[in-house]
Design an enzyme around this catalytic site. Sequence first.
Site: not given
Length: 327
Positions: A186, A243, A274, A276
């Site tokens: 995602k 997200t 971070v 990802e």
Amino acid sequence: MKVTILGHGAWGSALAIHLCQSHSTTLWGRDPDALENIQRERENKLYLPGIPLPDNLILSTHLNEALLSAKLVIIATPIASLRSLLEAIHPLTQVPIIWACKGFEPKTGYLAHQIGLEILGVDYPCAVLSGPSFAQELAKGLPTAVTLAAKNIDLAQELMRELHHPRLRLYASEDIVGVEIAGAMKNIIAIAAGLSDGLQLGHNARAALITRGLAEISRLGVAMGGKSETFMGLSGLGDLVLTATGPLSRNYRVGKLLAEGQRLEAILKSLGHVAEGVGAALEVMRLANQYHIDLPISRMVEALLNEQITPQQALLSLLNREPKRES
């Protein structure tokens, strides 16, 4: 129940703030200076500014001390730290471990449960926590719902009952693979959504990217053994929508800033957290080749991050694809 949370970043701190309402909670971090500042200010100003820590939340930099008498351990660090933490705590405790890491381990390309299997063994009680959850909102007490998945559904349901709360609703699953693939992929689609918004392509384009992105997640996830229904749930569709649309999303911001002409290195430095999806893109394309699966959005994001194409070329690569049946 005594709960120990490893990792004093945004998500670890948010979980600690929430859980200490109902449980004896210790938050551990490996940086003594950072923990000392948090202890003195009773606030994690770097990751959760403006949100005070409850008086009953215990902070510790000593792993042995933090694990003493704990009945549950939650690892809330980036996945790059998961292996070293599991190796460190495995000799010290045999209590259930939940990890809240998303993505793939650098170098090995392992998902979190594969790291756990290698270090803890096949029968160790462990689970993954994933779903649509911005740390700042949970820390403020806003309602959140997530998935708790374990290979043993009885373990998942037991942990769900222990941690369930009106402001943090948990749903049990036994599909660890599906939950972890969804949590990793995602972030890649969120970069694409941020790119679309940065190029001012409108809501229609973003909705299409999210929908087709979910199809890519499902396609790879099912090929790897995940269950199709997982990708329609909180850890799949729910996490993707959050997200790929929320301004608090680091991965969305990466895509948006790339569209505005900023370089990836400068973007990651400015984030301070971070993102990802940057590391996940290359690994997802390796898996796509391994399973012979077409993932056009993920491929476009991976090429963009490696500076093989510009944001405008990335857009054209998707728009110029041949028309096809939706499913």
